[in-house]
Design a protein around this motif. Structure first.
Motif, mmCIF file in Angstrom:
data_model
loop_
_atom_site.group_PDB
_atom_site.id
_atom_site.type_symbol
_atom_site.label_atom_id
_atom_site.label_comp_id
_atom_site.label_asym_id
_atom_site.label_seq_id
_atom_site.Cartn_x
_atom_site.Cartn_y
_atom_site.Cartn_z
ATOM 1 N N LYS A 75 2.457 1.575 -3.492
ATOM 2 C CA LYS A 75 1.625 1.883 -4.546
ATOM 3 C C LYS A 75 0.867 3.178 -4.427
ATOM 4 N N ASN A 76 0.771 3.748 -3.043
ATOM 5 C CA ASN A 76 -0.497 4.663 -2.909
ATOM 6 C C ASN A 76 0.350 6.074 -2.241
ATOM 7 N N ASP B 77 0.852 -1.257 0.030
ATOM 8 C CA ASP B 77 -0.029 0.001 -0.035
ATOM 9 C C ASP B 77 0.923 1.211 0.143
#
Length: 117
Positions: free
Chosen positions: A18-19, A15
């Motif tokens: 990617k974010n 997470d």
């Protein structure tokens, strides 16, 4: 003390990758690279004081980046990091959840079946 499973830990690492916008900053465990944190992390470690590193840190200042180094990413996640840019450490709470502040050498000694590859 909250316990995080290995699966949840890996999910959180993915997470973050990617974010969130991240930058390698020695001695930083998820702090937003903004405001006073810019000066703090440009000066907190010999590595960060190198002209190239300082320039890189300043280049992402106030642009939504969070700083981590290798072992501090692990600690930040275990300390509850959640990407909250309004918090000094992105939501991580220092030494929370029963996780001590240890360096990379001590962290690897706590691992089993470590290989050199």
């Amino acid at each position: 003390m909250a316990v995080m499973t290995n699966t949840k830990f890996v999910e959180k690492c993915i997470d973050v990758a990617k974010n969130y916008k991240t930058i390698y900053v020695m001695g930083c465990f998820g702090a937003p690279i903004s405001g006073g944190n810019v000066t703090r992390y440009c000066n907190n470690h010999k590595y960060n004081r190198q002209r190239e590193r300082t320039s890189l840190i300043k280049s992402v200042a106030n642009k939504g980046y969070f700083g981590f180094d290798c072992v501090c990413l692990i600690k930040a996640i275990l300390w509850g990091w959640n990407g909250d840019a309004s918090k000094t450490y992105g939501g991580a709470k220092y030494e929370s959840n029963g996780v001590p502040d240890i360096n990379a050498d001590t962290m690897i000694k706590k691992c089993d079946d470590v290989t050199t590859d």
